[in-house]
Design an enzyme around this catalytic site. Sequence first.
Site, mmCIF file in Angstrom:
data_model
loop_
_atom_site.group_PDB
_atom_site.id
_atom_site.type_symbol
_atom_site.label_atom_id
_atom_site.label_comp_id
_atom_site.label_asym_id
_atom_site.label_seq_id
_atom_site.Cartn_x
_atom_site.Cartn_y
_atom_site.Cartn_z
ATOM 1 N N ALA A 1 8.439 -8.061 0.838
ATOM 2 C CA ALA A 1 7.682 -6.816 1.029
ATOM 3 C C ALA A 1 8.622 -5.697 1.472
ATOM 4 C CB ALA A 1 6.568 -7.049 2.039
ATOM 5 N N THR B 1 0.836 -1.200 0.000
ATOM 6 C CA THR B 1 0.000 0.000 0.000
ATOM 7 C C THR B 1 0.871 1.252 0.000
ATOM 8 O OG1 THR B 1 -1.693 -1.198 1.236
ATOM 9 C CG2 THR B 1 -1.853 1.189 1.215
ATOM 10 N N CYS C 1 -4.782 -8.235 5.868
ATOM 11 C CA CYS C 1 -4.610 -6.829 6.262
ATOM 12 C C CYS C 1 -4.910 -6.654 7.746
ATOM 13 C CB CYS C 1 -5.512 -5.926 5.420
ATOM 14 S SG CYS C 1 -5.357 -4.171 5.827
ATOM 15 N N ASN D 1 6.286 -15.410 3.538
ATOM 16 C CA ASN D 1 6.541 -13.971 3.570
ATOM 17 C C ASN D 1 6.933 -13.556 4.978
ATOM 18 O OD1 ASN D 1 4.479 -11.077 3.742
ATOM 19 N ND2 ASN D 1 6.515 -11.148 2.871
ATOM 20 N N GLY D 2 8.003 -12.748 5.073
ATOM 21 C CA GLY D 2 8.400 -12.228 6.373
ATOM 22 C C GLY D 2 9.893 -12.228 6.600
ATOM 23 N N ASP D 3 10.472 -11.039 6.854
ATOM 24 C CA ASP D 3 11.868 -10.880 7.294
ATOM 25 C C ASP D 3 12.917 -11.247 6.241
ATOM 26 O OD1 ASP D 3 10.729 -10.124 9.633
ATOM 27 O OD2 ASP D 3 11.234 -11.932 10.752
ATOM 28 N N GLN E 1 -4.861 -7.094 -6.301
ATOM 29 C CA GLN E 1 -5.332 -7.545 -4.991
ATOM 30 C C GLN E 1 -6.570 -6.751 -4.588
ATOM 31 O OE1 GLN E 1 -3.367 -6.604 -1.075
ATOM 32 N NE2 GLN E 1 -2.886 -8.790 -1.101
#
Length: 641
Positions: free
Chosen positions: A511, A304, A387, A488-490, A356
Amino acid sequence: METAAEETATKLTDVAVKGEAALKPQYLTTKDKFHGFVDSEWKGPKGGKASDGDKVEEKRATSVEEPQTKKLKLDPEEENKGGKPDGKRIRGQNKSRPHVKSTAYDEKRLCLSVIQDNRECPFGDKCHFHHSVAEYLATKPADIGESCYLYDTYGKCGYGLCCRFAMAHTTPDFKTMENAELIKANEGRTAVRNSLDKDLQFRLRKRSVTFDKSEEYLEILGNNKDKKEQQENADARVADVCPYPTGGEPPASTETEAQRQASPDKQPPVKTVGPLTDVDVIKLRLCEKKQVDFQDKLYLAPLTTCGNLPFRRVCKRFGADITCGEMAMCTNLLQGQQSEWALLKRHESEDVFGVQVEGCFPDTMTKCAELINSNVDVDFVDINSGCPIDLVYKKGGGCGLMTRAKKFETIIKGMNYVLDVPLTVKIRTGIQEKSNIAHKLIPEMKKWDVSMITLHGRSKEQRYTKVADWDYINTCSKLASPVPLYGNGDILSYEDAMKARETGVSGIMIARGALIKPWIFTEIKEGRHWDISSNERLDVLRDFSNFGLEHWGSDTRGVEKTRTFMLEWLSFMCRYIPVGLLERVPQKINERPPYYLGRNYLESLMASQHVGDWIRISEMLLGPVPKNFIFLPKHKANAYK
């Protein structure tokens, strides 16, 4: 004996705070020394030394202060000694930040009739814009540079005299020049697709768009609910006449006697999980879905604000395989809102692209999917059920869908019914921090024919703090097989990516790592740490500014809109620490960068977390900011701990 510099470095090393990245001692400094150096060496966007008046005016223009250094959460004993009385710390978004529209920077523009070959203005005396070129040029801000990216790329700049690089394509008699060779070379080229058609927008606003397949699905859904209610009523009547003995077991068949008598030759009903049977979906499916290879790809997450089209173009250049537009609200799309449809735009370089959508009602989500299927060029559609924002969650969308399995199922099956492209879903581990529910939901989602699942290894409560749970992602990837599951993550380095791939996930979604260092895709594909120079990073920002001018316009409004999105990005990019300065490689995403002086002035300037210094960087590429320019970061840097 130690020199003064060595003594200072030793002291700084000794007081290193837990949670900070480990840097080589010779680069460490203090907050005061860092800002003193950056301010004293700044030469301004034109290369001249900045005066004290310029600095005061710049501070007044931005009207924001550097956020305080984030404090670690103390132990209860330490907290009682000197911590805050309520134990709270600053976190979340700057919800009250000023929102200045780009129109505020260009109060009176040149009339479009003058830009387009001096046509007669259809509004006549009622027109509020300039019709005199001389009057307009007297109030227009100075040009930013001598070369226009639009003119150099396409052979023509559609903004004419309004362009902030107008001197590059304007004759002495104020005529706009054209390069015939470039125009011919770009003839028939559509660089950006999925723009909102004016006729479609009008019909959406008048609610005259038909949704035949959605209505068909919703009718089936309603009929199934009616049948279910009738069956429950029949069961209740039979139970009143001949109830099961107390403590006894029901007969093996669940079909009632009344149903057997009404249709003795009828086959036993198909066992259902929800309102629709698998048989119904298969019967009503008229075409095969487009196939997308999701195996072992690098997926740029839908981000976003920062995940705009120019930023995605930058990431594509560095090797991102899959891109996705920013989260769009399904209700806004159905209302024909121009700003929401802009999130669906696709650049020609995005070979695997999805959109999305977010929503919480089966009817609006199904209709939105049909609208996208008919009018938008995409390779897949993603449902945002991860979200964590309260505004979305409290309405039942985002993470709220994870706790409403029946409604979630209805939405997925409805969208699958109307789409000709794969449907994917993005989820989190759960709502509460220590109560994961994704492992219960994933087996059900396999039955609902989801084409791919993305799992963020944090709960809603965690937001972006704490460490992502990749062990849990590994467990869920086994449950999801053979449906592809992305983790997903880090992910901030190729080593993080290699460890993630060892868990058995089908691919990796990146991300914040892409916001901090978009060249992470190159690092992962080449398997190396890239000690990128400050000049190379400035070139990345220059590419973004060019792409932004192409996307949002090269007039004053477009320039300031590009600047705003660049500043949003710099609020993440400033967290990057060059590889050559690290004591321990690689940098971790949750490690806070300490104050340090880089190997040159530009590297130090890019390390600043002060908004005023981000504006200085933007001025190097987009010229001085307007006098009424105000910017406050969207986030309070709650991404590291």
